[in-house]
Design a protein around this motif. Structure first.
Motif, mmCIF file in Angstrom:
data_model
loop_
_atom_site.group_PDB
_atom_site.id
_atom_site.type_symbol
_atom_site.label_atom_id
_atom_site.label_comp_id
_atom_site.label_asym_id
_atom_site.label_seq_id
_atom_site.Cartn_x
_atom_site.Cartn_y
_atom_site.Cartn_z
ATOM 1 N N UNK A 77 -34.113 -25.420 165.107
ATOM 2 C CA UNK A 77 -32.787 -24.926 164.725
ATOM 3 C C UNK A 77 -31.966 -24.530 165.943
ATOM 4 N N UNK A 78 -32.635 -24.071 167.002
ATOM 5 C CA UNK A 78 -31.921 -23.618 168.197
ATOM 6 C C UNK A 78 -31.250 -24.765 168.945
ATOM 7 N N UNK A 79 -31.714 -25.995 168.739
ATOM 8 C CA UNK A 79 -31.157 -27.148 169.459
ATOM 9 C C UNK A 79 -30.096 -27.902 168.660
ATOM 10 N N UNK A 80 -29.842 -27.486 167.426
ATOM 11 C CA UNK A 80 -28.913 -28.232 166.579
ATOM 12 C C UNK A 80 -27.461 -28.001 166.970
ATOM 13 N N UNK A 81 -26.672 -29.065 166.858
ATOM 14 C CA UNK A 81 -25.227 -29.011 167.096
ATOM 15 C C UNK A 81 -24.508 -29.650 165.913
ATOM 16 N N UNK A 82 -23.265 -29.246 165.707
ATOM 17 C CA UNK A 82 -22.435 -29.853 164.667
ATOM 18 C C UNK A 82 -21.848 -31.125 165.258
ATOM 19 N N UNK A 83 -22.378 -32.260 164.823
ATOM 20 C CA UNK A 83 -21.906 -33.548 165.336
ATOM 21 C C UNK A 83 -20.575 -33.925 164.703
ATOM 22 N N UNK A 84 -20.497 -33.790 163.384
ATOM 23 C CA UNK A 84 -19.276 -34.116 162.644
ATOM 24 C C UNK A 84 -19.089 -33.100 161.530
ATOM 25 N N UNK A 85 -17.840 -32.841 161.235
ATOM 26 C CA UNK A 85 -17.476 -32.059 160.058
ATOM 27 C C UNK A 85 -16.170 -32.649 159.575
ATOM 28 N N UNK A 86 -16.223 -33.335 158.448
ATOM 29 C CA UNK A 86 -15.004 -33.981 157.979
ATOM 30 C C UNK A 86 -14.778 -33.715 156.504
ATOM 31 N N UNK A 87 -13.526 -33.900 156.107
ATOM 32 C CA UNK A 87 -13.078 -33.536 154.769
ATOM 33 C C UNK A 87 -12.454 -34.748 154.114
ATOM 34 N N UNK A 88 -12.775 -34.945 152.844
ATOM 35 C CA UNK A 88 -12.182 -36.021 152.067
ATOM 36 C C UNK A 88 -11.427 -35.455 150.875
ATOM 37 N N UNK A 89 -10.537 -36.254 150.376
ATOM 38 C CA UNK A 89 -9.719 -35.836 149.248
ATOM 39 C C UNK A 89 -10.460 -36.106 147.941
ATOM 40 N N UNK A 90 -10.433 -35.143 147.031
ATOM 41 C CA UNK A 90 -11.041 -35.312 145.716
ATOM 42 C C UNK A 90 -9.924 -35.299 144.670
ATOM 43 N N UNK A 91 -10.283 -35.043 143.445
ATOM 44 C CA UNK A 91 -9.275 -35.113 142.394
ATOM 45 C C UNK A 91 -8.295 -33.941 142.442
ATOM 46 N N UNK A 92 -7.221 -34.076 141.715
ATOM 47 C CA UNK A 92 -6.209 -33.036 141.606
ATOM 48 C C UNK A 92 -6.017 -32.707 140.134
ATOM 49 N N UNK A 93 -6.251 -31.448 139.773
ATOM 50 C CA UNK A 93 -5.984 -31.009 138.410
ATOM 51 C C UNK A 93 -4.495 -30.750 138.281
ATOM 52 N N UNK A 94 -3.898 -31.260 137.236
ATOM 53 C CA UNK A 94 -2.468 -31.067 137.046
ATOM 54 C C UNK A 94 -2.250 -30.121 135.863
ATOM 55 N N UNK A 95 -1.586 -29.040 136.151
ATOM 56 C CA UNK A 95 -1.250 -28.044 135.140
ATOM 57 C C UNK A 95 0.246 -27.813 135.184
ATOM 58 N N UNK A 96 0.747 -27.057 134.238
ATOM 59 C CA UNK A 96 2.150 -26.678 134.342
ATOM 60 C C UNK A 96 2.306 -25.221 133.957
ATOM 61 N N UNK A 97 3.336 -24.608 134.485
ATOM 62 C CA UNK A 97 3.651 -23.225 134.182
ATOM 63 C C UNK A 97 4.988 -23.191 133.458
ATOM 64 N N UNK A 98 5.021 -22.489 132.349
ATOM 65 C CA UNK A 98 6.263 -22.399 131.582
ATOM 66 C C UNK A 98 7.307 -21.613 132.364
ATOM 67 N N UNK A 99 8.525 -22.110 132.340
ATOM 68 C CA UNK A 99 9.621 -21.461 133.056
ATOM 69 C C UNK A 99 10.752 -21.157 132.076
ATOM 70 N N UNK A 100 11.846 -20.730 132.606
ATOM 71 C CA UNK A 100 12.967 -20.297 131.775
ATOM 72 C C UNK A 100 13.608 -21.471 131.030
ATOM 73 N N UNK A 101 14.193 -21.170 129.885
ATOM 74 C CA UNK A 101 14.970 -22.122 129.086
ATOM 75 C C UNK A 101 14.158 -23.349 128.656
ATOM 76 N N UNK A 102 12.880 -23.148 128.375
ATOM 77 C CA UNK A 102 12.059 -24.224 127.842
ATOM 78 C C UNK A 102 11.629 -25.267 128.844
ATOM 79 N N UNK A 103 11.799 -25.004 130.114
ATOM 80 C CA UNK A 103 11.373 -25.978 131.124
ATOM 81 C C UNK A 103 9.999 -25.601 131.653
ATOM 82 N N UNK A 104 9.476 -26.386 132.537
ATOM 83 C CA UNK A 104 8.181 -26.114 133.131
ATOM 84 C C UNK A 104 8.136 -26.618 134.560
ATOM 85 N N UNK A 105 7.246 -26.044 135.346
ATOM 86 C CA UNK A 105 7.080 -26.509 136.726
ATOM 87 C C UNK A 105 5.616 -26.878 136.935
#
Length: 123
Positions: A77-105
């Motif tokens: 464990x003492x000799x280990x190094x972080x060779x790579x650390x990368x991030x990928x895109x996953x899904x996106x949950x889509x929700x909405x929030x009620x706003x004024x006058x019957x609209x939503x965002x």
């Protein structure tokens, strides 16, 4: 026709993945960029005191990679190094929030996949 020689891989790469992290890839990448190329002990210290909430998920993945290296490959464990650390895109949950006058965002809850690769540093 010349034959190509295959060079044997001397170091073992240890991988740990954390899928469906509830944070946008941009936010996770800021923390992942911070630990690339560091020794494991230094990366753990950096993540311990990082103020970003995503640092907990990155630290958990790094600890999993360390455990994989120790238990599956019997690496030091003492000799280990972080060779790579990368991030990928996953899904996106889509929700909405009620706003004024019957609209939503729209509200978009973005998820990301985090991968940490460790290798044994040569002394």
């Amino acid at each position: 026709m010349a034959k190509r020689l295959r060079i044997a891989q001397t170091s073992i790469d240890v991988v740990a993945k954390n899928r469906m992290v509830l944070a946008s890839p941009r936010k996770v990448n800021l923390v992942a960029k911070m630990i690339r190329g560091m020794s494991v002990a230094r990366a753990l210290d950096s993540l311990q005191f990082c103020k970003k909430a995503v640092a907990r998920d990155v630290r958990k993945t790094l600890l999993s990679a360390i455990a994989n290296a120790e238990n599956n490959y019997s690496l030091d464990v003492d000799l280990l190094r972080v060779k790579e650390a990368y991030v990928g895109k996953a899904l996106t949950l889509r929700r909405f929030m009620a706003r004024a006058k019957g609209s939503g965002s729209p509200i978009r809850k973005k998820f990301s996949h985090l991968t940490v690769v460790l290798c044994e540093a040569e002394v």
